[in-house]
Design an enzyme around this catalytic site. Structure first.
Site, mmCIF file in Angstrom:
data_model
loop_
_atom_site.group_PDB
_atom_site.id
_atom_site.type_symbol
_atom_site.label_atom_id
_atom_site.label_comp_id
_atom_site.label_asym_id
_atom_site.label_seq_id
_atom_site.Cartn_x
_atom_site.Cartn_y
_atom_site.Cartn_z
ATOM 1 N N ARG A 103 0.868 -1.261 0.072
ATOM 2 C CA ARG A 103 -0.102 0.137 -0.022
ATOM 3 C C ARG A 103 0.949 1.279 0.167
ATOM 4 O O ARG A 103 2.097 1.098 0.154
ATOM 5 C CB ARG A 103 -0.672 0.030 1.100
ATOM 6 N N ASN A 141 -3.834 8.628 4.955
ATOM 7 C CA ASN A 141 -3.520 7.780 6.268
ATOM 8 C C ASN A 141 -1.944 7.865 6.349
ATOM 9 O O ASN A 141 -1.050 7.570 5.642
ATOM 10 C CB ASN A 141 -3.772 6.442 5.964
ATOM 11 N N GLU A 142 -1.698 8.363 7.690
ATOM 12 C CA GLU A 142 -0.350 8.162 8.325
ATOM 13 C C GLU A 142 0.790 8.722 7.121
ATOM 14 O O GLU A 142 1.534 8.108 6.660
ATOM 15 C CB GLU A 142 0.120 6.781 8.551
ATOM 16 N N CYS A 148 11.038 10.183 -2.020
ATOM 17 C CA CYS A 148 10.822 9.530 -3.284
ATOM 18 C C CYS A 148 11.728 10.148 -4.255
ATOM 19 O O CYS A 148 12.072 11.409 -4.251
ATOM 20 C CB CYS A 148 9.324 9.976 -3.884
ATOM 21 N N CYS A 150 11.856 10.018 -7.670
ATOM 22 C CA CYS A 150 11.349 10.082 -9.074
ATOM 23 C C CYS A 150 12.068 11.595 -9.483
ATOM 24 O O CYS A 150 12.184 12.326 -8.813
ATOM 25 C CB CYS A 150 9.883 10.042 -9.089
ATOM 26 N N GLU A 300 -6.421 5.992 16.148
ATOM 27 C CA GLU A 300 -6.172 4.637 15.976
ATOM 28 C C GLU A 300 -5.515 4.034 17.505
ATOM 29 O O GLU A 300 -4.613 4.698 17.897
ATOM 30 C CB GLU A 300 -5.095 4.089 14.968
ATOM 31 N N TRP A 309 3.345 -6.654 10.579
ATOM 32 C CA TRP A 309 4.527 -5.909 10.195
ATOM 33 C C TRP A 309 5.684 -6.705 11.240
ATOM 34 O O TRP A 309 7.039 -6.546 10.649
ATOM 35 C CB TRP A 309 4.358 -4.507 10.696
HETATM 36 C C1 GLA Z 1 -1.283 1.866 11.214
HETATM 37 C C2 GLA Z 1 -2.053 2.172 10.025
HETATM 38 C C3 GLA Z 1 -3.484 1.224 10.036
HETATM 39 C C4 GLA Z 1 -2.750 -0.126 10.351
HETATM 40 C C5 GLA Z 1 -2.154 -0.020 11.793
HETATM 41 C C6 GLA Z 1 -1.853 -1.695 12.056
HETATM 42 O O1 GLA Z 1 -1.423 2.611 12.403
HETATM 43 O O2 GLA Z 1 -2.726 3.542 9.789
HETATM 44 O O3 GLA Z 1 -3.937 1.495 8.626
HETATM 45 O O4 GLA Z 1 -2.090 -0.437 9.219
HETATM 46 O O5 GLA Z 1 -1.261 0.639 11.523
HETATM 47 O O6 GLA Z 1 -0.479 -1.931 11.469
HETATM 48 ZN ZN ZN Z 2 8.195 11.456 -6.489
#
Ligand code: GLA
Ligand code: ZN
Length: 651
Positions: A103, A141-142, A148, A150, A300, A309
């Protein structure tokens, strides 16, 4: 206190949705976060949008009085986008294209990523504008300050440098490029830090700028998204969720344009061997509160054993699910959203546990979560109550980057001294703010400025003023080392702070994993590790000296009267005993209130509301604790939080 959960309707058969929403309602869940990775379901083919499924999910929650946070799904563009634009992925350090399959592959600056992101964000925000159930937006997200490599990013980097330095001469001078014949004679010669070499092999001035550039890139991306969201869906707060990752953007700047900060809080489930580390959760939470100097969200929150992970970790012990969430509230998180409702039974994260296991049978952790939801209802009075602190610890992303670029010695890392100082105040039951180095110091009585490594003269001046006007400043080793370009300042350490410290280092020794005894003048003993400044006083008083090595008898810790205030300097990286001793002396000298004799691992935070204050007493340990506080006998089960309401007379 508002409790929510992260939910992925797209992962579950529709038959589950209503059941799940019913159980959430029954349990007391007030909010769900949806859709941060759902782009392939929202736009399954280029230009074909499908919001029907998400409408249905939002409506199910709305019907049960549960609010919704929607996310822009830009972290995971669908594969049709990469098929059409194979170069829209990030480029790795070795120049190869990132492979899809996990992702977050996208380059946030690639024109195709921007074009399609803009369209999905516009469509989504237009579609949900006015929907009463939607209460906030999360960007992506995060977001990390990715490197990068490129061509789009490289061109942006050159442009960024042109804007900053104007001419190649100025740039060559700032970087000291004469070393190793690195002088640029054209802008095209400028390359990002390709190659799998340690950062420390590169030019530190160049690397610090590259880190700043990477941070600004991601801030630009989140500002750009925030503008689209606000244009199409005005009136709703916009945030993004952060964590302590390897390449953190400068949160202080990133959140200037966002409405609140959201943190992903995964406290450890295996209690650390070093008992001092228990205070790091509180440190992270205080740091989050400091970003916008007020309440924050946890987007979260730990719900089960972490995995995927890394190999699977221990499950939260009884008390942790509830205790850690209440701990976040005690430090200013008025909304805590648990990751995730149910453990995924598909995909790479199937071993990162949610509140409910694969079996879909709610168990011990869920029962505890339900208990948390019940308790949260009783805390509405404390919602939004302010946290005031007499003590601030300064944090700087410049230092964070610079210490990562050039590790100082074995065992040394930037956060350690901040955390040990924080722990020392926390052990005294005091509120502590962790704030950006550029923030105003008004209202504080003690300001800790640890490891002020990369120098910003405005900050130096403000610290001088703060002490001169009567404040207490606690400075530490590795301060005044670098100028703003990350080049070494040519003066005896701590260079720009020498006058306020009233002492200077005649030499230093990065002792790494070795250690040396440190003796305070009153007989208290501690240990120095990692780094030793060999200090000579010029006005300051030596509070502690080294009791070993070839610098035995030389000052390690000093205290200096400066103007109406006091400046402490810690010339070594101490063990916790050193910070505990010094902090207690400084707090006593400044006549600040503290709680003597709190057992280790017990954290006390105070939030002030209208007419009353709330004292949160948390047992951050796996054993029961018994002690007396203000004459009252207190017993806390493992990870138990007690909240005591105190009527205030001062408001
Ligand atoms: C992060 C991400 C989530 C998920 C959690 C758990 O905090 O934002 O999408 O992947 O880790 O791995
Ligand atoms: Zn780039």
């Amino acid at each position: 206190m508002r409790i929510g959960v992260d939910y992925y309707p797209e992962h579950w058969d529709r038959a589950f949705w209503a059941q799940d929403a019913d159980l959430m309602k029954k349990t007391g869940v007030k909010l769900v976060r949806l859709a941060e990775f759902a782009w392939c379901r929202l736009e399954p083919r280029e230009g074909e949008f499908d919001f029907a499924w998400l409408d249905e999910a939002v409506a199910l929650f709305a019907a049960r009085g549960i609010d919704v946070v929607l996310c822009t799904p830009t972290s995971c563009p669908p594969l049709w986008l990469y098929e059409k634009h194979p170069d829209a992925v990030m480029v790795e350090k070795d120049g190869s294209l990132t492979r899809t399959g996990i992702r977050g592959h996208r380059c946030i600056n690639h024109p195709a990523v921007r074009k399609y992101s803009q369209r999905i964000i516009e469509r989504m925000t237009e579609h949900y504008a006015g929907n009463k159930a939607v209460v906030a937006w999360q960007i992506d997200n995060e977001l990390e300050a990715y490197f990068c490599f490129c061509e789009t990013c490289n061109a942006r980097f050159r442009h960024w440098l042109k804007k900053k330095y104007g001419t190649l001469e100025a740039l060559n001078r700032a970087y000291g490029n004469v070393v190793w014949s690195g002088e640029y004679s054209s802008w095209e010669q400028i390359q990002p830090p390709y190659g799998h070499y340690p950062d420390a092999w590169m030019n530190p001035a160049f690397m610090l700028d590259y880190s700043r550039f990477a941070s600004e890139n991601v801030i630009g991306f989140s500002d750009w998204q925030a503008e689209i969201i606000r244009r199409k869906c005005p009136g709703l707060p916009v945030t993004t969720n952060v964590w302590f990752c390897g390449h953190m953007p400068d949160f202080y700047r990133q959140f200037e344009n966002l409405d609140f900060i959201a943190y992903d809080n995964y406290p450890t489930t295996r209690l650390p061997e070093d008992p001092e580390e228990c205070y790091t959760h509180a440190f992270h939470l205080d740091m989050m509160r400091g970003v916008k100097r007020g309440g924050f969200w946890v987007m979260e929150q730990l719900s089960g054993g972490m995995g995927c992970w890394a190999p699977m970790a221990r499950m939260p012990e009884p008390g942790m699910i509830k205790g850690y969430a209440l701990q976040a509230f005690a430090h200013g998180a008025d909304t805590v959203v648990h990751f995730r409702w149910r453990t995924a039974n598909i995909g790479a994260e199937m071993h990162w546990h949610g509140l409910i296991d694969h079996s879909n049978v709610p168990g011990r952790r869920f029962d505890e979560f339900a208990d948390l939801c019940r308790e949260a209802e009783t805390l509405h009075q404390a919602q939004g109550a302010e946290i005031r602190a007499d003590v601030a610890i300064l944090f700087s992303f410049e230092n964070e980057y610079a210490f990562k670029i050039q590790p100082q010695t074995n065992g040394y890392y930037y956060l350690e001294q901040l955390q040990r100082l924080h722990a020392a105040f926390t052990r005294l039951g005091m509120n502590v703010d962790i704030i950006g180095q550029h923030e105003s110091l008004e209202g504080y009585r003690i300001v800790c400025a640890p490891e002020m490594y990369v120098t910003d003269m405005n900050v130096v001046r403000r610290l001088h003023d703060f002490a001169a006007q009567g404040g207490t400043v606690i400075l530490t080793t590795r301060s005044g080392v670098k100028d703003e370009n990350n080049n070494a300042i040519m003066a005896q350490l701590p260079t720009v702070y020498r006058d306020m410290v009233g002492a200077f280092a005649t030499e230093y020794d990065p002792i790494g994993y070795d250690h040396v005894p440190v003796c305070f003048a009153d007989g208290a003993k501690a240990r120095g590790r990692q780094w030793c400044d060999v200090l000579e006083t010029e006005g300051a008083q030596a509070l502690a000296c080294y009791d070993g090595e070839y610098f035995r008898g030389k000052a390690a810790v000093t205290r200096n009267g400066y103007g109406k205030g006091v400046v402490y300097y810690i010339g070594t990286v101490g063990d916790q005993a050193l910070y505990d001793k010094l902090v207690r002396d400084a707090v006593t000298e400044a006549a600040l209130e503290f709680i003597p004799g709190l057992p280790a691992h017990v954290e006390v935070t105070t939030r002030k509301g209208d007419g009353c204050a709330f004292r949160f007493i948390f047992n951050n340990a796996g054993q029961e604790q018994r002690f007396t506080l203000d004459g009252v006998e207190i017993t806390l089960a493992p990870f138990e939080m007690k909240v005591i309401t105190i009527q205030r007379t001062d408001c």
